[in-house]
Design an enzyme around this catalytic site. Structure first.
Site, PDB file in Angstrom:
ATOM      1  N   HIS A 267       0.408  -1.001   0.122  1.00  0.00           N
ATOM      2  CA  HIS A 267      -0.248  -0.444  -0.139  1.00  0.00           C
ATOM      3  C   HIS A 267       1.371   0.996   0.285  1.00  0.00           C
ATOM      4  CE1 HIS A 267      -3.400   2.101   0.918  1.00  0.00           C
ATOM      5  NE2 HIS A 267      -2.634   3.092   1.486  1.00  0.00           N
ATOM      6  N   GLU A 268       1.760   1.668   1.160  1.00  0.00           N
ATOM      7  CA  GLU A 268       2.960   2.610   1.097  1.00  0.00           C
ATOM      8  C   GLU A 268       3.641   2.899  -0.253  1.00  0.00           C
ATOM      9  OE1 GLU A 268       1.660   4.780   3.011  1.00  0.00           O
ATOM     10  OE2 GLU A 268       0.571   3.348   4.136  1.00  0.00           O
TER      11      GLU A 268
ATOM     12  N   HIS B  74       3.547   7.153  -6.820  1.00  0.00           N
ATOM     13  CA  HIS B  74       2.772   7.857  -7.567  1.00  0.00           C
ATOM     14  C   HIS B  74       3.329   9.210  -7.069  1.00  0.00           C
ATOM     15  CE1 HIS B  74      -1.327   9.454  -7.432  1.00  0.00           C
ATOM     16  NE2 HIS B  74      -0.917   9.824  -8.334  1.00  0.00           N
TER      17      HIS B  74
END
Length: 278
Positions: free
Chosen positions: A69-70, A76
């Site tokens: 997730h991180e 991004h």
């Protein structure tokens, strides 16, 4: 965990996984709990540095998913900062959860491939369903609660503890039906949700999960154009309105279709768990 995450992200291409590997090896991640360290996990950084990830890693599946997730957030940020000038590098909350959720979905699909034990498969699927419930259904319910109380405030209807409790109670019944038992303290849950102090923030989680689910479908299907469009999206920062950036990635959040597709995935997974456990 590092190797599992890297393998799961292979559908996003060698450049993407190469950067993830470099981030792991070059110590972007503060891994373990330590005295005085804040709880939880997040990705952060400055425009002129690579992102940093804070974790409190434990050897369990939750931490495995947290790493994926991180790293989605960090990639991004990394690609946007590398591609965009400072003024347009920062992306909006509306799109912020797409990259992290998509990574979790890719990890889920990878674990389902490598596990042969039915109970392990069911555990992974249940983890996905819980994420979906907490991110789509629950956050949409939060958003509706916000809308109702803002409407009442505009109509000069007093907002009291009792009225807020009643609104929250009724929404829980509507969203979850009679299949659950509502503890009386559930009515007060609205009082502990800090996101309500940032008006109309919560629905963006549901947007991110639904968009991530829709995009992952094409990426996992081996569509190279879908991967290219997605990487372009990650590199776009805040260079356009979020709705336009998502359209460029291949999902139109102005249409109900991505939500319907996401709900269909949810239903299919429930059916799959039932068949595994029958």
């Amino acid at each position: 965990a590092k190797e599992i995450v890297l393998e799961s992200l292979r559908p996003l291409g060698k450049d993407y996984t190469g950067t993830v590997r470099a981030g792991i090896e070059e110590r972007w991640i503060d891994v373990y709990e330590n005295e005085g360290k804040t709880s939880g996990a997040y990705s952060w950084g400055c425009y002129d540095t690579h992102p940093y990830i804070l974790m409190n890693y434990e050897s369990n599946i939750d931490s495995l998913f947290t790493l994926a997730h991180e790293m989605g957030h960090s990639m991004h940020t990394y690609l946007s900062n590398r591609t965009q000038p400072y003024i347009t590098a920062g992306y909006k909350i509306f799109v912020a959860e797409v990259a992290s959720i998509l990574n979790e979905i890719l990890l889920t699909e990878y674990l389902l491939k490598i596990f042969t034990d039915k109970k392990k498969k069911a555990f992974v699927l249940n983890h996905y369903l819980e994420q979906f419930r907490g991110t789509v259904y629950r956050q949409a319910m939060f958003a509706e609660f916000e809308k109702i109380i803002h409407d009442n405030a505009e109509k000069c209807i007093p907002l009291t503890v009792d009225s807020l409790n009643n609104i929250y109670h009724d929404l829980n019944l509507r969203y979850y039906g009679d299949g659950i038992v509502l503890d009386e303290m559930t009515d007060l849950e609205w009082a502990r949700i800090p996101h309500f102090y940032s008006a109309f923030y919560v629905y963006k989680y549901a947007i991110g999960f639904s968009a991530g689910a829709a995009l992952s479908k094409n990426i996992l299907g081996g569509d190279k154009k879908a991967v290219k469009n997605y990487i372009n999206f990650l590199s776009s920062g805040g260079s356009d309105y979020p709705i336009n950036l998502l359209r460029g990635a291949g999902v139109d959040m102005a249409s109900p279709q991505p939500i319907r597709e996401a709900l269909k995935i949810f239903g299919n997974i429930i059916s799959e768990i039932e068949s595994l456990l029958s």
